[in-house]
Design an enzyme around this catalytic site. Structure first.
Site, short mmCIF file in Angstrom:
data_model
loop_
_atom_site.label_atom_id
_atom_site.label_comp_id
_atom_site.label_asym_id
_atom_site.label_seq_id
_atom_site.Cartn_x
_atom_site.Cartn_y
_atom_site.Cartn_z
N SER A 198 0.84 -1.19 0.00
CA SER A 198 0.00 0.00 0.00
C SER A 198 0.88 1.25 0.00
O SER A 198 1.96 1.24 0.58
CB SER A 198 -0.87 0.04 1.26
OG SER A 198 -0.08 0.27 2.41
N ASP A 199 0.41 2.29 -0.66
CA ASP A 199 1.05 3.58 -0.40
C ASP A 199 0.80 3.86 1.08
O ASP A 199 -0.09 3.27 1.71
CB ASP A 199 0.48 4.69 -1.29
CG ASP A 199 1.45 5.87 -1.42
OD1 ASP A 199 2.35 6.00 -0.57
OD2 ASP A 199 1.31 6.66 -2.37
N TRP A 200 1.60 4.72 1.66
CA TRP A 200 1.58 4.90 3.11
C TRP A 200 0.23 5.46 3.58
O TRP A 200 -0.09 6.61 3.34
CB TRP A 200 2.75 5.80 3.52
CG TRP A 200 4.01 5.03 3.82
CD1 TRP A 200 4.80 5.20 4.93
CD2 TRP A 200 4.65 4.00 3.05
NE1 TRP A 200 5.87 4.32 4.89
CE2 TRP A 200 5.79 3.57 3.76
CE3 TRP A 200 4.35 3.34 1.86
CZ2 TRP A 200 6.64 2.55 3.30
CZ3 TRP A 200 5.19 2.33 1.39
CH2 TRP A 200 6.32 1.96 2.12
N GLY A 201 -0.55 4.59 4.20
CA GLY A 201 -1.87 4.99 4.65
C GLY A 201 -2.97 4.78 3.63
O GLY A 201 -4.11 5.19 3.86
N ALA A 202 -2.66 4.11 2.52
CA ALA A 202 -3.67 3.95 1.46
C ALA A 202 -4.53 2.70 1.66
O ALA A 202 -5.45 2.46 0.88
CB ALA A 202 -3.00 3.90 0.09
#
Ligand SMILES: *[C@@H]1O[C@H](CO)[C@@H](O)[C@H](O)[C@H]1NC(C)=O
Ligand SMILES: *[C@@H]1O[C@H](CO)[C@@H](O)[C@H](O)[C@H]1NC(C)=O
Ligand SMILES: *[C@@H]1O[C@H](CO)[C@@H](O)[C@H](O)[C@H]1NC(C)=O
Ligand SMILES: *[C@@H]1O[C@H](CO)[C@@H](O)[C@H](O)[C@H]1NC(C)=O
Length: 733
Positions: free
Chosen positions: A250-254
């Site tokens: 995941s992108d950070w926090g996605a």
């Protein structure tokens, strides 16, 4: 510099030389053996970051001693190892794209990977294939290579190959449809299937073909699903259709939900907790969702297998360095040895060869020991507070050599234009006058009595978590910053030989500057990294002839692009028609077209040769699973390029192909880049450019059959010096 690429191939990937087996089957065999020793808790730990700022890297996975798995380090970014000391701050993707030089793309990737590995980074978060850059104002376009999928795809493949040959796992990001910063974490990118395949997926497909071990899903939604919960893009397209063997992070926090992301095919949650709140979406929840049957045991096993396989594929199980003495969150605790090696030569070569000469009236350039020279503009000097004074480069102070956001790194040094020009001026005995602010009146005073004036202007952008001068990531407009038009006008009013140098993240509208008769030359110097001034002086003074070409179109007006930042969801109404595809379709004259760039010499094109289209290739659709044959070479196009001028130089010859205009073929762009080759030639010398055309390059995505279709009638072929400067035309049949 490591440049093992055969220069006559339009699309050449070096022989894979990873530290590991470079063999997915062998990597999976090892991963299966390791998997047998893991509990579900171990598998969940492999899939879940330990939490924001809990380890030295921006992403960290806990060690598993039973299988010798180390604490895994994931670190930004695409142009250098973020937050680490003693690294090289390379030119950005966009300036690498504008070199059109496959050997330099590979060399940069290899140098990046070498530095990452030496610092203990297992996974370097780059290169960037999305944003592709359909919106010229898009804040992060500069992190990627070009808005043309073919050019971006070659750059992705070369960068991945270079990085992974050095031993680090590359991460192709941001998958997919993350074309703007505004509302990126809430908007939906609704891309039709054909446009997805022919534009936005293309660079990722090339990265997968180059064996990239990881892909990052993006913040936005695609259709109605979050990108990291989109089974159609992650499982159906990336893993099944493209046969991607690695893992999706995941992108950070996605990541949004435990079950939705796992069942869509996401494999790793970063940073693990909800970005610093200590609430983990996976971890224990992943284990219990498997116990309750909401997530199949086989999916959890697949997650762990994929992460382990990437690690084995690169041989990272054998004596890989550990992160020692540095952390993303504090100053170095001990003296960390520099990992730069001789990489500044690669950085300088790209800063130099990525420069695009846009205008050069009366051979204003190169400069030849001018008696007097004025250097004007804040962009000519270092930020007086230092090159790294603004965290994540969150300001446009002094010369622009990086955009802002997570795609940045610390400059070890930054050679500003004026530093390098001063050194050259002292050798030449040139008297310099300077005005290093953006004040038009001060600039005019400095320029009034000089034979030639160099005026520096810029335009910046970056990631949306930072706002710079009221630009919330995306640019507010395509004008030069700091009243650059007024600065140039004031200088041009008093100096008849005014040369404009631009550092920018993408295209600028140059009409008011070009309307000034005194502006005799314009140089686009991109986003050049630490060797900025040195690369620029190489071109301004002609020790090297400029050879960069535009990786995007420069329009006469922002509205000519037909795409802009959208306030809500984006339905991608322009479809395939972005950048030059749109200018062609709507018959809009650009100011400087895609692929354009001048030289100090001249090239002539001759001797076009087009092989027959391979008849061994079926014209039936290539369904998922038939991926391999999509990359088969079905035709070869070649031509002879002659340096017909007086100095040495390099030419980027470009191949554009038109699909047959037949009722059987859906409406398509008038021409599309499908090959390029860069050739260095001495005066009078000739050489051959050869373009290997793959089945994919002459196919379209058929939405009905969900497959690539190779049309049967004849294709238009143009070989030329830009998208609108065709020199040789023929037919492929
Ligand atoms: C990718 O890996 C496979 C082995 O699984 C190998 O045959 C192929 O050559 C590699 N491709 C590239 C471009 O390195
Ligand atoms: C950047 O420039 C702005 C505007 O001149 C100034 O207010 C700010 O202090 C500068 N910051 C740094 C770190 O140089
Ligand atoms: C023309 O191209 C062919 C390759 O197709 C090459 O062998 C030949 O030398 C070229 N001729 C000239 C005059 O450049
Ligand atoms: C080289 O350029 C000159 C001047 O433009 C032209 O007359 C000549 O024909 C060119 N030579 C070739 C081989 O194209």
């Amino acid at each position: 510099m490591k440049a093992p690429i055969l220069s006559f191939l339009a699309f050449a990937i070096p022989i894979f030389a990873a530290a590991g087996d470079g063999d997915w089957a062998a990597a999976y065999a090892k991963a299966r053996t390791a998997l047998a020793k893991l509990s579900n808790a171990d598998k969940a730990a492999l899939a879940t970051g330990i939490g924001w700022e809990k380890g030295p890297c921006v992403g960290n996975i806990a060690a598993i001693a039973a299988i010798g798995f180390p604490e895994l380090c994931l670190q930004d970014g695409p142009l250098g190892v973020r937050y680490a000391p003693g690294i090289t701050a390379f030119p950005a993707g966009i300036t690498t794209g504008s070199t059109w030089d496959t050997a330099l793309m590979y060399a940069r990737g290899n140098a990046l990977g070498t530095e990452s590995k030496a610092l203990g980074v297992h996974v370097q978060l780059g290169p960037v294939g999305g944003p592709l850059g359909k919106i010229p104002e898009g804040g992060r376009n500069w992190e990627g290579f070009s808005n043309d999928p073919y050019l971006a795809g070659v750059a992705m493949a070369q960068t991945v190959a270079g990085m992974q040959a050095a031993g680090v796992q590359a991460c192709a990001k941001h998958y997919i449809g993350n074309e703007q910063e505004l509302n990126r974490a809430s908007m939906s990118a609704n891309i039709d299937d054909r446009t997805l395949h022919e534009l936005y997926l293309w660079p990722f497909a090339e990265a997968v073909k180059a064996n990239v071990t990881s892909v990052m899903c993006s913040y936005n939604k695609v259709g109605s699903a979050w990108s990291c919960e989109s089974g159609s893009t992650i499982t159906d397209i990336l893993k099944n259709e493209l046969d991607f063997q690695g893992w999706v992070v995941s992108d950070w926090g996605a990541q949004h939900t435990a079950v939705g992301s796992a069942n869509a095919g996401m494999d790793m949650s970063m940073p693990g907790d909800g970005y610093g709140n200590n609430k983990f979406i996976w971890g224990a929840a992943l284990i219990s969702a498997v116990s309750s049957g909401q997530i199949a045991q086989s999916r959890l096993d697949d997650i762990a297998l994929r992460i382990l396989a990437g690690w084995y594929f690169l041989g990272q199980d054998a004596s890989y360095p550990t992160v020692t003495g540095w952390s993303s969150w504090k100053s170095p605790t001990s003296s960390v040895p520099s990992v730069q090696g001789n990489h500044k030569t690669v950085a300088r070569a790209i800063a130099r060869d990525g420069i695009v000469l846009l205008k050069n009236e009366g051979n204003a350039l190169p400069l030849n020991k001018p008696a007097t020279l004025a250097v004007v503009g804040y962009d000519a000097i270092l930020n007086p507070q230092g090159a790294n004074a603004c965290v994540d480069r969150k300001c446009d102070n002094g010369t622009l050599a990086m955009g802002w956001g997570s795609g940045t790194a610390q400059f070890p040094y930054l050679i500003a234009p004026l530093d390098a020009i001063k050194a050259q001026a002292s050798t030449d005995g040139t008297v310099l006058t300077t005005s290093t602010s953006d004040s038009p009146s001060a600039g005019a005073s400095a320029a009034a009595s000089a034979a030639t004036a160099l005026v520096f202007i810029n335009a910046d952008s970056g990631e949306g978590y930072i706002t710079v001068e009221n630009n919330v990531g995306d640019r507010n407009n395509l004008d030069p910053w700091h009243n650059g038009n007024e600065l140039v006008a004031a200088v041009a009013a008093v100096n008849k030989k005014t040369i404009v140098v631009i550092h920018s993240v993408g295209p600028l509208i140059l009409e008011s500057i070009l309307a000034l008769p005194s502006v005799v030359a314009v140089v686009w110097a991109g986003i050049p990294g630490q060797e900025s001034g040195n690369g620029l002086v190489d071109i301004l003074y002609g020790s090297t002839s400029p050879s960069g070409k535009l990786p995007f179109t420069i329009a006469k007006a922002a509205s000519d692009y037909g795409t802009a930042v959208v306030p809500g969801d984006d339905s991608y109404p322009e479809g395939l028609f972005i950048d030059y595809r749109h200018f062609d379709k709507s018959a809009i004259a650009p100011r400087y077209e895609f692929g354009f760039g001048l030289s100090y010499t001249a090239f002539t094109y001759s001797n076009l040769s087009i092989s027959p289209l391979s008849t061994a290739t079926p014209s039936a659709g290539i369904a998922p699973g038939g991926l391999k044959s999509l990359f088969d070479i079905v035709a070869t196009v070649s031509a002879t390029i002659t340096n017909n001028g007086t100095v040495a130089g390099a030419e980027v010859a470009q191949l554009y192909i038109s699909l047959p205009a037949s009722s059987a073929v859906p409406a398509s762009p008038a021409r599309q880049l499908r090959g390029f080759d860069k050739l260095s030639l001495k005066p009078g010398e000739s050489g051959s450019v050869v373009f290997q055309v793959r089945r994919k390059d002459v196919s379209y995505w058929d939405v009905g059959s969900k497959s690539w279709v190779l049309p049967t009638s004849s294709f238009g072929v143009v070989v030329g010096a830009s998208s609108r400067d065709g020199r040789l035309t023929g037919e492929l049949a």
